[in-house]
Design a protein around this motif. Structure first.
Motif, PDB file in Angstrom:
ATOM      1  N   PRO A 178      23.299  40.994  88.484  1.00  0.00           N
ATOM      2  CA  PRO A 178      22.046  41.270  89.186  1.00  0.00           C
ATOM      3  C   PRO A 178      20.844  40.774  88.386  1.00  0.00           C
ATOM      4  N   ASP A 179      19.821  40.452  89.115  1.00  0.00           N
ATOM      5  CA  ASP A 179      18.627  39.940  88.467  1.00  0.00           C
ATOM      6  C   ASP A 179      17.466  40.862  88.812  1.00  0.00           C
ATOM      7  N   ILE A 180      17.467  42.018  88.205  1.00  0.00           N
ATOM      8  CA  ILE A 180      16.404  42.973  88.506  1.00  0.00           C
ATOM      9  C   ILE A 180      16.238  43.900  87.314  1.00  0.00           C
ATOM     10  N   LYS A 181      15.004  44.196  86.994  1.00  0.00           N
ATOM     11  CA  LYS A 181      14.757  45.030  85.816  1.00  0.00           C
ATOM     12  C   LYS A 181      13.552  45.921  86.058  1.00  0.00           C
ATOM     13  N   PRO A 182      13.613  47.152  85.566  1.00  0.00           N
ATOM     14  CA  PRO A 182      12.417  47.997  85.639  1.00  0.00           C
ATOM     15  C   PRO A 182      11.368  47.492  84.645  1.00  0.00           C
ATOM     16  N   ASP A 183      10.114  47.877  84.830  1.00  0.00           N
ATOM     17  CA  ASP A 183       9.089  47.525  83.856  1.00  0.00           C
ATOM     18  C   ASP A 183       8.940  48.674  82.872  1.00  0.00           C
ATOM     19  N   TYR A 184       9.574  48.515  81.729  1.00  0.00           N
ATOM     20  CA  TYR A 184       9.442  49.550  80.700  1.00  0.00           C
ATOM     21  C   TYR A 184       8.122  49.344  79.969  1.00  0.00           C
ATOM     22  N   PRO A 185       7.615  50.386  79.312  1.00  0.00           N
ATOM     23  CA  PRO A 185       6.438  50.196  78.460  1.00  0.00           C
ATOM     24  C   PRO A 185       6.736  49.112  77.422  1.00  0.00           C
ATOM     25  N   ASP A 186       5.715  48.336  77.032  1.00  0.00           N
ATOM     26  CA  ASP A 186       5.913  47.193  76.133  1.00  0.00           C
ATOM     27  C   ASP A 186       6.684  47.544  74.871  1.00  0.00           C
ATOM     28  N   GLU A 187       6.315  48.659  74.263  1.00  0.00           N
ATOM     29  CA  GLU A 187       6.972  49.027  73.005  1.00  0.00           C
ATOM     30  C   GLU A 187       8.470  49.227  73.210  1.00  0.00           C
ATOM     31  N   ILE A 188       8.823  49.820  74.357  1.00  0.00           N
ATOM     32  CA  ILE A 188      10.245  50.035  74.628  1.00  0.00           C
ATOM     33  C   ILE A 188      10.927  48.690  74.883  1.00  0.00           C
ATOM     34  N   GLU A 189      10.248  47.837  75.616  1.00  0.00           N
ATOM     35  CA  GLU A 189      10.787  46.503  75.892  1.00  0.00           C
ATOM     36  C   GLU A 189      11.040  45.757  74.569  1.00  0.00           C
ATOM     37  N   ASP A 190      10.095  45.840  73.638  1.00  0.00           N
ATOM     38  CA  ASP A 190      10.276  45.202  72.327  1.00  0.00           C
ATOM     39  C   ASP A 190      11.490  45.777  71.609  1.00  0.00           C
ATOM     40  N   ALA A 191      11.591  47.100  71.677  1.00  0.00           N
ATOM     41  CA  ALA A 191      12.709  47.754  70.990  1.00  0.00           C
ATOM     42  C   ALA A 191      14.045  47.283  71.571  1.00  0.00           C
ATOM     43  N   ILE A 192      14.092  47.158  72.905  1.00  0.00           N
ATOM     44  CA  ILE A 192      15.337  46.695  73.533  1.00  0.00           C
ATOM     45  C   ILE A 192      15.677  45.304  73.012  1.00  0.00           C
ATOM     46  N   ASP A 193      14.661  44.455  72.932  1.00  0.00           N
ATOM     47  CA  ASP A 193      14.865  43.090  72.449  1.00  0.00           C
ATOM     48  C   ASP A 193      15.472  43.088  71.056  1.00  0.00           C
ATOM     49  N   GLU A 194      14.936  43.947  70.204  1.00  0.00           N
ATOM     50  CA  GLU A 194      15.421  43.995  68.830  1.00  0.00           C
ATOM     51  C   GLU A 194      16.852  44.515  68.754  1.00  0.00           C
ATOM     52  N   LEU A 195      17.190  45.424  69.668  1.00  0.00           N
ATOM     53  CA  LEU A 195      18.477  46.116  69.552  1.00  0.00           C
ATOM     54  C   LEU A 195      19.596  45.505  70.376  1.00  0.00           C
ATOM     55  N   LYS A 196      19.249  44.628  71.329  1.00  0.00           N
ATOM     56  CA  LYS A 196      20.278  44.271  72.306  1.00  0.00           C
ATOM     57  C   LYS A 196      21.464  43.530  71.679  1.00  0.00           C
ATOM     58  N   ASP A 197      21.227  42.733  70.635  1.00  0.00           N
ATOM     59  CA  ASP A 197      22.353  42.039  70.014  1.00  0.00           C
ATOM     60  C   ASP A 197      23.196  42.993  69.188  1.00  0.00           C
ATOM     61  N   LEU A 198      22.496  43.910  68.533  1.00  0.00           N
ATOM     62  CA  LEU A 198      23.178  44.922  67.731  1.00  0.00           C
ATOM     63  C   LEU A 198      24.128  45.751  68.586  1.00  0.00           C
ATOM     64  N   PHE A 199      23.665  46.086  69.778  1.00  0.00           N
ATOM     65  CA  PHE A 199      24.444  46.968  70.636  1.00  0.00           C
ATOM     66  C   PHE A 199      25.318  46.215  71.637  1.00  0.00           C
ATOM     67  N   GLY A 200      25.096  44.918  71.732  1.00  0.00           N
ATOM     68  CA  GLY A 200      25.943  44.149  72.640  1.00  0.00           C
ATOM     69  C   GLY A 200      25.331  43.908  73.996  1.00  0.00           C
ATOM     70  N   SER A 201      24.411  44.761  74.425  1.00  0.00           N
ATOM     71  CA  SER A 201      23.734  44.504  75.690  1.00  0.00           C
ATOM     72  C   SER A 201      22.453  45.334  75.767  1.00  0.00           C
ATOM     73  N   ARG A 202      21.573  44.941  76.664  1.00  0.00           N
ATOM     74  CA  ARG A 202      20.352  45.719  76.875  1.00  0.00           C
ATOM     75  C   ARG A 202      20.707  47.136  77.326  1.00  0.00           C
ATOM     76  N   GLY A 203      21.708  47.212  78.186  1.00  0.00           N
ATOM     77  CA  GLY A 203      22.083  48.510  78.733  1.00  0.00           C
ATOM     78  C   GLY A 203      22.482  49.497  77.645  1.00  0.00           C
ATOM     79  N   THR A 204      23.305  49.035  76.700  1.00  0.00           N
ATOM     80  CA  THR A 204      23.755  49.925  75.634  1.00  0.00           C
ATOM     81  C   THR A 204      22.580  50.316  74.744  1.00  0.00           C
ATOM     82  N   ALA A 205      21.711  49.340  74.463  1.00  0.00           N
ATOM     83  CA  ALA A 205      20.533  49.638  73.652  1.00  0.00           C
ATOM     84  C   ALA A 205      19.695  50.720  74.330  1.00  0.00           C
ATOM     85  N   LEU A 206      19.555  50.619  75.647  1.00  0.00           N
ATOM     86  CA  LEU A 206      18.781  51.616  76.390  1.00  0.00           C
ATOM     87  C   LEU A 206      19.425  52.994  76.317  1.00  0.00           C
ATOM     88  N   LEU A 207      20.757  53.021  76.419  1.00  0.00           N
ATOM     89  CA  LEU A 207      21.444  54.312  76.322  1.00  0.00           C
ATOM     90  C   LEU A 207      21.166  54.952  74.971  1.00  0.00           C
TER      91      LEU A 207
END
Ligand SMILES: Nc1nc2c(ncn2[C@@H]2O[C@H](COP(=O)(O)OP(=O)(O)OP(=O)(O)O)[C@@H](O)[C@H]2O)c(=O)[nH]1
Ligand SMILES: [Zn+2]
Ligand SMILES: [Zn+2]
Lengths: 652, 238
Positions: A178-207
């Motif tokens: 799917p190609d759809i994403k909520p608009d998270y606050p910028d700081e959270i979006e940055d955090a997801i970016d930093e963590l997504k490789d560590l966790f394997g996906s944006r979804g896991t980082a968000l969890l």
């Protein structure tokens, strides 16, 4: 539950192509699952939990596909054990695609869940189920628009009528990310970016960001100490930035987006007629009609389980089939082949594993759980269970429980052992302890109740009310006190009331079957172990020792004849044996003595199988505390009754 | 510290007389006791009412009230004049609205709001008072159950454009409302509510109150216990 082992735990090979069915509770996943997989299915408890997970296989074109049905989840940030299992399956099985089942009339909630799944970069298809109900409520969905917005295939279905299900099945191969994403606050979006490789996906980082504690195991499995530190740092930074709870902020963003999608593609024509269906729905909840309906359903449930199941069928199976045919045959067989010795006593003696244990399991437990789960699955399919819980909520809250406890309590009048297993549905540890204690203390199972009624018939009629009054007041008093004394909280009562539906019998029967098999497997060993322990007690003389040890108490404190102590110990083997033991010596007792004995035996220890279940479910420490309370308490109350009546002599 | 009587103290004297009248009391003794009782939690400026001063201060305050035509003293009875009633009414209104605001919105305990409400009442002008009143949905009683005198906004209440915020428990059966906020520190509860789409901005309809609360959001009917419903505040729609 280790996340990494999800495939292994579910018995799935590494190279299997796996589709996971995910959806909010009650959207029709099980029915969709059946129509995708046909007859074959394998239901099991998810390892380390009590949550049912079904697995099945199907063929799409020439490709073999494994399909897993997950428990209903409102969100992937788990609140309940069900949601935890769903999350672990999604994270752990690394599915090839996700089939999300949505309730078409409740699309906003489904969109919230979809937005969370979409972050995992797994190809998806969306099944809009319950199209019939959406149509009846004049909910109009722009499916083409939605398809484009989400960039995934969408299939409308009406699962029980198999409308649209074959298109869905063919469409699984067309799943897309799917190609759809909520608009998270910028700081959270940055955090997801930093963590997504560590966790394997944006979804896991968000969890992780939403509930770091829930992701402990995942982190321990997958990360080194350096990586963990990075994750903690990012989290710490966010905690400094936001005063609100992170999970709240994330959920708000998701909700906003879902709202946005919903308002764009779903419309509702304003005027909705009050249909007959809606009227019936309301009748079940209105205090004037709902309460009588509630008691009517409880009454019928008890008649079906407690009378037809636990008495009529049990009498037939236990008394005739096992009593006259099977057991005599087996006894002959055993004695003639190995003679009278230790082993034959264990097998077919007075408390033999076969003549008592197996008989008990098949002739007594099987009819009770079958009738119960048949009634339960039917009420569930009709949509009445949540209403039953809602109507009982107010009353149960007074004793520290909530509406969800209604079923274990009613079931207790059928079989306390079985009912203790079902206290799993309660949310908190505190509630489970209160529920277990109530069942063990003062809810007589149907077998015992039958004998108790027989005893009552020999006494003046008002003794029945004295007995019922004493037992129920003590039961409520203990539960109420426990709710005040025990630490911890009662779970929140929020429950969805699905519309009432005409039951689908094949769905009901299937569910009944799987549940009976599962519970039966769990219970039978306990009953066999229970009778084995009693036999050993008998042979080693422990049982006689206990009977002797109990005698002084029975004679002086309760004022009963010494033989009554045998009845109490027998009650430990099976609660109705205890009551029957009293009936045997009733000619030698006065009416007052009978009353005291009956009060004591009602409150006295649960049977050995129930005790084993308590140990299994609550742990040895809590179990001992519960039993350690019940035994003296039962004797205390019965003794007080005895002394009070003697004090005010001739009162009764 | 001077012994000068300030406007603040006059206000408080008026407030005391109003509350005494609600209790059916008019005697000077009760007034004196209340006016000079530190324990009631009144603010700093009362500290100087030490033993010897009590009578003196009471005399002075009464003299000012009389001079300004706010109260009349007959023997041991004190009576607010119509002018005094008008002035007291405004102050009591502010005080009790401030209490409501703090209890409903700021999650303060009923017992803790007396002192801050007292400070608050001197800061509010009429316009702000009326906005607060409207925001709170023109409440009729303070958290302690005492009546809140009505303001201009209340009589034109129905016509105000600003929606009023009330607890969901106060909604009539059958009415719809938009959720304004959910007042809970219990995160799992909030999370659960949000996942059912119960959150700020959602529209809900109250379906029934007894024997359990049932609300409708979207096409979902939810049964909830009262304890949770009490946390939810809504703006009524009409
Ligand atoms: N009217 C209608 N009823 C449906 C449809 N699909 C399922 N149902 C009914 O909805 C109820 C719930 O279906 P299930 O398949 O048990 O739901 P589920 O999603 O597996 O539920 P959980 O996994 O327990 O949360 C049953 O009574 C079904 O018969 C549909 O398309 N239309
Ligand atoms: Zn007040
Ligand atoms: Zn007003």
């Amino acid at each position: 539950m280790k996340i990494r082992y999800a495939r292994e735990a579910l018995g799935i090979e590494e190279d299997e192509d796996v589709s996971v069915l995910i959806g909010n509770p009650n959207v029709g996943k099980s029915v969709i699952f059946s129509s995708l997989t046909g007859k074959y299915r394998d239901v099991s408890n998810y390892p380390g939990t009590t949550v049912e997970v079904s697995k099945g296989k199907t063929k799409i074109g020439t490709k073999r596909e494994t399909i897993i049905d997950t428990p209903g989840a409102e969100s992937l940030t788990p609140v309940s054990e069900d949601e935890k299992v769903t999350r672990d399956i999604l994270l752990g099985t690394e599915p090839n695609q996700v089939i999300q089942v949505a309730d078409a009339k409740n699309l906003k909630r489904s969109m919230m869940l979809l937005l969370q799944i979409a972050e995992f970069d797994i190809p998806m298809v969306l099944d809009l189920n319950m199209m019939d109900e959406a149509k009846a409520r004049l909910v109009d969905i722009d499916i083409d628009g939605l398809k484009e917005e989400l960039n995934i295939p969408i299939f409308p279905t009406v699962a029980p009528e198999r409308r649209g299900t074959s298109a869905l099945k063919r469409g699984i191969n067309k799943a897309r990310v799917p190609d759809i994403k909520p608009d998270y606050p910028d700081e959270i979006e940055d955090a997801i970016d930093e963590l997504k490789d560590l966790f394997g996906s944006r979804g896991t980082a968000l969890l992780f960001l939403a509930a770091p504690n829930e992701m402990k195991e995942f982190i321990e499995e997958k990360m080194g100490s350096e990586e963990r530190e990075i994750a903690e740092d990012v989290l710490g930074r966010l905690y400094k930035t936001f005063s609100q709870d992170l999970s709240y902020l994330i959920t708000l963003s998701i909700r906003e987006k879902a709202e946005n999608i919903f308002s764009k593609f779903v419309s509702k024509k304003e005027i909705e007629r009050t249909t007959l269906k809606k009227k019936i729905n309301d009748l079940t909840m209105d205090p004037w009609t709902g309460i009588p309906i509630f008691f009517g359903v409880i009454f019928l449930l008890y008649q079906f389980v407690g009378y037809i199941g636990a008495q009529v069928i049990v009498d037939f199976l236990e008394g005739i089939i096992f009593g006259e045919y099977i057991n005599p045959y087996i006894e002959d067989l055993v004695y003639s082949s190995i003679g009278e010795n230790f082993v034959s006593t264990i097998l077919v003696g007075e408390y033999g594993v076969i003549t008592v244990g197996v008989t008990w399991a098949i002739a007594l437990i099987l009819p009770i759980i079958t009738t119960f789960f048949l009634a339960f699955s039917l009420l569930e399919d009709v949509g009445y269970i949540p209403r039953l819980a809602a109507m009982a909520d107010r009353g149960l809250r007074k004793v520290g429980l909530n509406g969800k406890a209604v079923l274990p309590m009613v079931l207790g009048f059928g079989c306390d052992t079985m009912a203790t297993l079902t206290t799993r549905v309660l949310d908190t540890k505190k509630e489970r302890i209160i529920g277990t204690t109530m069942l063990a203390l003062g809810i007589p199972c149907s077998a015992q109740l039958g004998v108790l009624f027989a005893i009552m018939a020999t006494l003046p009629f008002y003794f029945f009310f004295v007995w019922a009054g004493i037992v129920s007041s003590q039961l409520l008093f203990v539960a109420w006190s426990a709710s005040k004394i025990l630490p911890g909280k009662r779970g929140d009562f929020i429950i969805e009331l699905p519309p009432l539906r005409v039951p689908k019998w094949d769905n009901v029967l299937k569910k009944t079957y799987y549940r009976v098999v599962m519970f039966f497997k769990e219970l039978v060993p306990l009953f066999i172990l229970g009778t084995f322990l009693i036999s050993v007690g008998k042979i080693t003389g422990v049982l006689d020792f206990l009977i002797k040890a109990l005698e002084p108490l029975v004679v002086t404190w309760l004022g009963l004849p010494a033989e009554a102590s045998i009845a109490f110990i027998l009650g430990f083997l099976r609660r109705d044996f205890g009551a029957a033991g009293l009936l045997d010596i009733s000619v030698r007792m006065t009416n007052v003595q009978m009353l005291v004995a009956v009060v004591a035996i009602t409150l006295f220890v649960p049977c050995v199988a129930n005790m084993l279940v308590i140990i299994k479910e609550r742990g040895i420490k809590t179990a001992m505390a519960i039993i350690g309370f019940i035994i003296p308490f039962a004797f205390f109350v019965a003794g007080i009754v005895n002394h009070l009546i003697n004090l005010f002599g001739g009162l009764l | 510290m001077s012994d000068e009587i300030t406007q603040i103290e006059v206000d408080e004297a008026l407030e005391i007389l109003w509350t005494l009248e609600e209790e059916g009391k008019r005697d000077r003794e009760s007034f004196k006791k209340k006016l000079t009782n530190k324990e009631e939690g009144f603010s700093e400026h009362r500290r100087r009412f030490r033993h010897g001063y009590r009578e003196k201060v009471t005399q002075r305050v009464l003299a000012i009230l009389k001079k300004r035509g706010l109260a009349e003293v007959e023997d041991t009875d004190i009576k607010l004049t119509n002018k005094g009633k008008g002035a007291a009414r405004v102050i009591v209104r502010r005080h009790r609205l401030a209490e409501r605001l703090m209890v409903d919105f700021l999650d303060m305990g009923k017992e803790d709001v007396e002192r801050p409400a007292c400070e608050f009442e001197h800061l509010l002008d009429e316009e702000v008072t009326d906005s607060i009143c409207t925001l709170l949905g023109h409440p009729k009683e303070c958290p302690h159950g005492m009546p809140i005198p009505k303001g201009k906004c209340c009589s034109s209440g129905k016509k105000t454009i600003e929606p009023a915020i009330i607890p969901l428990t106060d909604l009539q059966v059958g009415e719809s409302a938009e959720i304004a906020y959910i007042h809970t520190k219990d995160h799992p509860r909030l999370h659960k509510l949000l996942s059912y789409d119960i959150g700020p901005g959602s529209e809900v309809q109250l379906h029934q109150k007894k024997p359990v609360y049932v609300i409708k959001t979207g096409e979902t009917d939810l049964a909830l216990e009262e304890e949770i419903i009490e946390d939810i505040y809504v703006k009524t729609l009409d």
